[in-house]
Design an enzyme around this catalytic site. Structure first.
Site, PDB file in Angstrom:
ATOM      1  N   LYS A 186     -11.819  -3.659  -1.059  1.00 25.87           N
ATOM      2  CA  LYS A 186     -11.874  -3.518  -2.517  1.00 25.87           C
ATOM      3  C   LYS A 186     -13.031  -4.361  -3.101  1.00 25.87           C
ATOM      4  O   LYS A 186     -13.611  -5.193  -2.420  1.00 25.87           O
ATOM      5  CB  LYS A 186     -10.532  -3.916  -3.130  1.00 25.87           C
TER       6      LYS A 186
HETATM    7  C1  LIG Z   1      -6.090  -0.029  -1.305  1.00 27.67           C
HETATM    8  C2  LIG Z   1      -5.248   0.895  -2.054  1.00 27.67           C
HETATM    9  C3  LIG Z   1      -3.854   0.770  -2.083  1.00 27.67           C
HETATM   10  C4  LIG Z   1      -3.093  -0.200  -1.246  1.00 27.67           C
HETATM   11  O1  LIG Z   1      -3.446  -1.518  -1.400  1.00 27.67           O
HETATM   12  P1  LIG Z   1      -3.114  -2.552  -0.220  1.00 27.67           P
HETATM   13  O2  LIG Z   1      -3.555  -3.857  -0.779  1.00 27.67           O
HETATM   14  O3  LIG Z   1      -3.892  -2.114   0.986  1.00 27.67           O
HETATM   15  O4  LIG Z   1      -1.646  -2.505   0.009  1.00 27.67           O
HETATM   16  C5  LIG Z   1      -3.133   1.628  -2.885  1.00 27.67           C
HETATM   17  N1  LIG Z   1      -3.730   2.574  -3.611  1.00 27.67           N
HETATM   18  C6  LIG Z   1      -5.061   2.746  -3.598  1.00 27.67           C
HETATM   19  C7  LIG Z   1      -5.665   3.814  -4.455  1.00 27.67           C
HETATM   20  C8  LIG Z   1      -5.862   1.927  -2.806  1.00 27.67           C
HETATM   21  O5  LIG Z   1      -7.186   2.117  -2.776  1.00 27.67           O
END
Ligand SMILES: *Cc1c(COP(=O)(O)O)cnc(C)c1O
Length: 375
Positions: A186
């Site tokens: 992210k």
């Molecule tokens: C990364 C992501 C998640 C999950 O987040 P985690 O921290 O990996 O549990 C959920 N929804 C979207 C759209 C994502 O990109």
């Protein structure tokens, strides 16, 4: 491409030496679990989101699940979401005992098609989980108008949208529940982690309980458990990484936007018409440019394309395969053809490299490799 050309992954975190030192300090301090760094990160995030209360967790996934629990959603309830997301978005609905109901996506934005949401609302619908795909926000005015009209809670899956804005306001600074992820891919990360923007003190109280086994403490030895919680707290090690990342968030997002701009410049105006591929919406007002995707024309087989790019030391991702076509979801009654746009995108989309430490010449290398495959 020479033999010495370095492999270009589709994403990579940027971590400075101060952050590494801060993590070492946490390790030396002897306090590794949730502590002063978690509190400092929550305070900074709250300030970032215009003073709204924020709590951190150990993943974006559990963050959304906790929001659903705070909203009282469970067995017998329906929650509307998009089939075009990481599977976590739908899994958390099932985890609470509720039923996911999908609405197909818009072919341009890849976000849930709000025209299709009202048609699937029933008397059992309790919430909507929209996803701001690749950091491009949904139409927030329409989304919240629908939520108001039908008295639905909204849990924004803003996992990809930190720093994105809607009409000048930051995603997270308004609305209902807003959930972010700090997973390594992210725009800012804590190794693993997430945070939830909440509405009031009562929701904060519940968030803290669900995050730690449902425990309420009073006095030195007083403890009670009156709801079923889990183990979802963030460590101070992770929070120290987050604090280091927060210092660079604006700069990271600006660099992402500048690289995305360079992608558009390098592809040029006639690329879509001449290749049959689709580029993202060129929204430099609202998006945080979490990812830069390309939808391949039907004539191109994605795995072959990815292999050709890999042979040129370019790593691609694909975000995402349509959730309802996974075996677990098929076993719950979903089939091919139900959400044709998400299915087509899920089969043909690739994610091109985009991360803050990339250079314009990396972008040029990717674009010329793509063009030699498609033109
Ligand atoms: C990364 C992501 C998640 C999950 O987040 P985690 O921290 O990996 O549990 C959920 N929804 C979207 C759209 C994502 O990109």
């Amino acid at each position: 491409m020479s033999d010495t050309t370095a492999f270009l992954p589709f994403t990579k975190p940027t971590i400075d030496e101060d952050t590494i030192a801060a993590v070492a300090n946490v390790l030396r301090s002897g306090w590794l679990t949730s502590g002063p760094n978690v509190q400092a990160l929550e305070a900074q995030l709250s300030e970032y989101f215009g003073g709204r209360p924020v709590r951190t967790f150990n993943s974006g996934t559990c963050t959304m699940e906790i929001a659903l629990r705070i909203a009282g959603i469970g067995t017998g309830d329906e929650v509307i979401t998009t089939p075009n997301s990481w599977v976590a978005t739908a899994n958390v609905i099932i985890e609470t005992g509720a039923t996911p109901v999908f609405a197909d996506i818009d072919p341009k934005t890849h976000n849930i098609d709000l025209d299709k949401v009202e048609a699937v609302i029933t008397s059992r619908t309790k919430a909507i989980i929209p996803v701001h795909m690749c950091g491009l926000p949904c139409d927030m005015d329409r989304l919240y108008a629908i939520a108001d009209k039908y008295k639905l809670r909204v849990i924004e899956d803003a996992a990809q949208a930190i720093g994105s804005t809607w009409k000048g306001k930051r995603i997270g600074s308004f609305g209902d529940f807003v959930s972010f992820s700090f997973q390594v891919n992210k725009n800012i990360m804590t190794g693993e982690g997430g945070c939830l923007v909440l509405n009031n003190a009562e929701e904060v109280r519940l968030a803290e309980k669900y995050r730690l086994q449902g425990v309420t403490r009073s006095g030195l030895d007083g403890i009670d458990v009156d709801v079923l919680g889990g183990k979802y707290n963030m460590t101070d090690i992770a929070a120290a990484i987050g604090l280091g990342q927060m210092k660079h968030l604006a700069e990271f997002n600006a660099k992402r936007a500048s690289l995305a701009k360079h992608y558009f410049d390098c592809f040029g105006n006639d690329f879509e018409a001449s290749s049959g591929a689709e580029l993202p919406v060129a929204d430099f007002e609202h998006s945080n440019w979490h990812m830069f995707h390309l939808v391949l024309p039907e004539r191109i087989h994605r795995a072959d394309f990815m292999q050709t790019m890999l042979d040129q030391k370019i790593g691609l991702g694909y975000h995402y395969r349509a959730i309802h076509l996974f075996t677990y979801y098929r076993e719950r009654g979903f089939t091919d053809g139900m959400f044709p746009i998400a299915e087509r995108i899920g089969k043909q989309i690739v994610t091109l490299p985009l991360f803050p430490s990339m250079t314009n010449s990396d972008v040029e290398r990717v674009v010329s490799a793509v063009k030699s495959c498609l033109l």
